[in-house]
Enzyme design. Structure first.
Site, PDB file in Angstrom:
ATOM      1  N   ASP A  93       5.899 -10.680  -6.130  1.00  0.00           N
ATOM      2  CA  ASP A  93       5.902 -11.049  -4.713  1.00  0.00           C
ATOM      3  C   ASP A  93       7.152 -11.869  -4.439  1.00  0.00           C
ATOM      4  O   ASP A  93       7.882 -12.256  -5.346  1.00  0.00           O
ATOM      5  CB  ASP A  93       4.618 -11.767  -4.321  1.00  0.00           C
ATOM      6  CG  ASP A  93       4.415 -13.087  -5.049  1.00  0.00           C
ATOM      7  OD1 ASP A  93       5.384 -13.589  -5.642  1.00  0.00           O
ATOM      8  OD2 ASP A  93       3.290 -13.613  -5.016  1.00  0.00           O
ATOM      9  N   ASP A 267      -4.046  -6.632  -4.997  1.00  0.00           N
ATOM     10  CA  ASP A 267      -3.972  -7.683  -6.011  1.00  0.00           C
ATOM     11  C   ASP A 267      -4.844  -8.841  -5.545  1.00  0.00           C
ATOM     12  O   ASP A 267      -5.044  -9.036  -4.345  1.00  0.00           O
ATOM     13  CB  ASP A 267      -2.538  -8.186  -6.194  1.00  0.00           C
ATOM     14  CG  ASP A 267      -2.140  -9.174  -5.103  1.00  0.00           C
ATOM     15  OD1 ASP A 267      -2.250 -10.394  -5.331  1.00  0.00           O
ATOM     16  OD2 ASP A 267      -1.767  -8.732  -3.998  1.00  0.00           O
ATOM     17  N   CYS A 305     -22.020  -1.970 -18.735  1.00  0.00           N
ATOM     18  CA  CYS A 305     -20.594  -2.312 -18.780  1.00  0.00           C
ATOM     19  C   CYS A 305     -20.083  -2.185 -20.207  1.00  0.00           C
ATOM     20  O   CYS A 305     -20.743  -2.604 -21.158  1.00  0.00           O
ATOM     21  CB  CYS A 305     -20.380  -3.732 -18.261  1.00  0.00           C
ATOM     22  SG  CYS A 305     -18.669  -4.302 -18.349  1.00  0.00           S
ATOM     23  N   CYS A 307     -17.283  -3.619 -21.455  1.00  0.00           N
ATOM     24  CA  CYS A 307     -16.359  -4.674 -21.864  1.00  0.00           C
ATOM     25  C   CYS A 307     -16.919  -5.447 -23.063  1.00  0.00           C
ATOM     26  O   CYS A 307     -18.129  -5.409 -23.323  1.00  0.00           O
ATOM     27  CB  CYS A 307     -16.080  -5.624 -20.700  1.00  0.00           C
ATOM     28  SG  CYS A 307     -17.339  -6.921 -20.489  1.00  0.00           S
ATOM     29  N   CYS A 310     -19.987  -7.802 -22.478  1.00  0.00           N
ATOM     30  CA  CYS A 310     -21.285  -7.152 -22.281  1.00  0.00           C
ATOM     31  C   CYS A 310     -21.740  -6.403 -23.530  1.00  0.00           C
ATOM     32  O   CYS A 310     -22.944  -6.282 -23.784  1.00  0.00           O
ATOM     33  CB  CYS A 310     -21.219  -6.192 -21.092  1.00  0.00           C
ATOM     34  SG  CYS A 310     -20.999  -7.029 -19.508  1.00  0.00           S
ATOM     35  N   HIS A 336     -14.380  -9.424 -18.692  1.00  0.00           N
ATOM     36  CA  HIS A 336     -15.438  -8.680 -17.988  1.00  0.00           C
ATOM     37  C   HIS A 336     -15.038  -8.393 -16.547  1.00  0.00           C
ATOM     38  O   HIS A 336     -15.175  -7.261 -16.060  1.00  0.00           O
ATOM     39  CB  HIS A 336     -16.762  -9.453 -18.004  1.00  0.00           C
ATOM     40  CG  HIS A 336     -17.734  -8.900 -17.018  1.00  0.00           C
ATOM     41  ND1 HIS A 336     -18.516  -7.787 -17.261  1.00  0.00           N
ATOM     42  CD2 HIS A 336     -17.995  -9.242 -15.720  1.00  0.00           C
ATOM     43  CE1 HIS A 336     -19.225  -7.492 -16.189  1.00  0.00           C
ATOM     44  NE2 HIS A 336     -18.926  -8.362 -15.243  1.00  0.00           N
TER      45      HIS A 336
END
Length: 376
Positions: A93, A267, A305, A307, A310, A336
């Site tokens: 940015d 974002d 999930c 990840c 999890c 996660h």
């Protein structure tokens, strides 16, 4: 290796688009969510972990990196990609938003902004030309124009004045950016919540010509309803054959609503910041791991999930390490949350390609409405 930047829409469902941004450093599948790596790091994550969640691109921050460690230093050390060990695309940015929101005493003029660092009080001058120079030194793949993020709420006259200044700065940014094959410059639409100002801003940007177009000045306190009202028309004012980026957004339902309205890129610090403060973002909404109800719960955050948090850890463990102030708490919850965001984006891309976006959104909303699983 290709040496240019390009964008292709490969599928549509209503106003929603699936596509691909191609850069010399790799392809960005859209709709895309960009994790925020403000100071050359996504907090509590390694670059390898961020990539494992499915991220194609990261966001870096001009304001923070110019103050520490300094753009010239990053350039001497081989550029931002090498410095932070992320060889895929990076968007930076322009620094405008942070100058307005973080710095100390600041003075805005036609030339740019003079401000004092929030770190050590040192004085700096950021102009469109200097912003382009910093982003060139960092080596970012997608560069943002220097703009003034209009405050909200703002009287229409103030919003018009701010937008007009940003459009003059956009033209200066374009000139200073020059010809850089393989790198892209995005213009930023402003105009607050006023449709005619957004139209005027879009026309000014298209007259200059950019590689992509962002929608700025939203998610600054106007609320979701007002934001979606603007998004009912703002994306359609921008060229259909270029990527459209909604800056600083946002919550999962904000993203879904914006994708339905034709936005390609997002974002937000929310998934990483929430992870550090004990909030897990799931298909069923937010889970506050601080709550005592989780202390004896052997179940995962989300049984569906994939990840590491999890797959390998219980709610009871995540509750414990958060309460104990252990670093692994931030690591697991951030992983996660970023995994959930990238799974959501992948689901959106697949639904658009299959022409099944309406069904996907209906299931997304129904699952969130159910709320978290019942306590044990």
């Amino acid at each position: 290796m290709m040496d240019r930047f390009s964008f292709e829409v490969t599928a549509r469902d209503g106003l929603a688009r699936r596509g691909a941004i191609r850069t010399p450093r790799g392809e960005i599948r859209t709709p895309a969510f960009m994790p925020v790596g403000t100071a050359a790091t996504v907090k509590a994550m390694t670059p390898e972990s961020v990539r494992a969640t499915g991220a194609d691109i990261l966001l870096g921050n001009t304001y923070h990196l110019m103050l520490r460690p300094g753009a010239e230093r990053v350039a001497r050390l081989g550029g931002l990609h090498r410095f932070m060990n992320w060889e895929r695309p990076i968007l930076t940015d322009s620094g405008g938003f942070q100058v307005m929101s973080l710095s100390g005493l600041r003075k805005l003029s036609e030339e740019g902004v003079r401000f004092k660092s929030h770190i050590d009080g040192s004085e700096h001058h950021l102009t469109p030309e200097r912003s382009m120079e910093i982003q060139r030194l960092l080596g970012s793949d997608i560069v943002m124009c220097f703009d003034e993020c209009t405050e909200f709420p703002a009287p229409k006259a103030d919003a018009a004045k701010s937008m007009a200044l940003s459009m003059r700065w956009a033209a200066r940014s374009r000139e200073a950016f020059g010809d850089r094959p393989g790198h892209a410059l995005f213009g930023i639409q402003q105009g607050s919540v006023f449709r005619d100002l957004r139209e005027e801003s879009s026309s000014a940007l298209k007259d200059v010509g950019f590689d992509g177009y962002a929608i700025g000045g939203l998610a600054v306190g106007e609320g979701q309803a007002a934001m979606l009202d603007v998004l009912d028309y703002a994306p359609g004012m921008l060229p259909a054959d270029h990527p459209r980026y909604l800056m600083g957004v946002g919550k999962p339902d904000d993203i879904v609503g914006a994708v339905m309205r034709g936005v390609d890129m997002f974002d937000c610090v929310l998934p990483s910041r929430s992870g550090r403060t004990g909030q897990a973002l799931t298909r069923r909404g937010a889970v506050n791991i601080k709550n005592a109800r989780h202390a004896d719960d052997i179940r995962p955050l989300d049984e569906d999930c994939g990840c590491p948090a999890c797959q390998s850890y219980s709610r009871a463990y995540l509750h414990h390490v958060f309460k104990a102030g252990e670093i692994i708490s931030s690591m697991l919850l951030t992983w996660h949350n970023l995994h959930y965001y990238q799974s959501l984006m992948q689901g959106l891309r697949e639904a658009i390609e299959a022409g099944a976006l309406a069904a996907f959104v209906a299931e997304f909303e129904a699952t969130r409405a159910e709320g978290d699983i019942e306590p044990l």
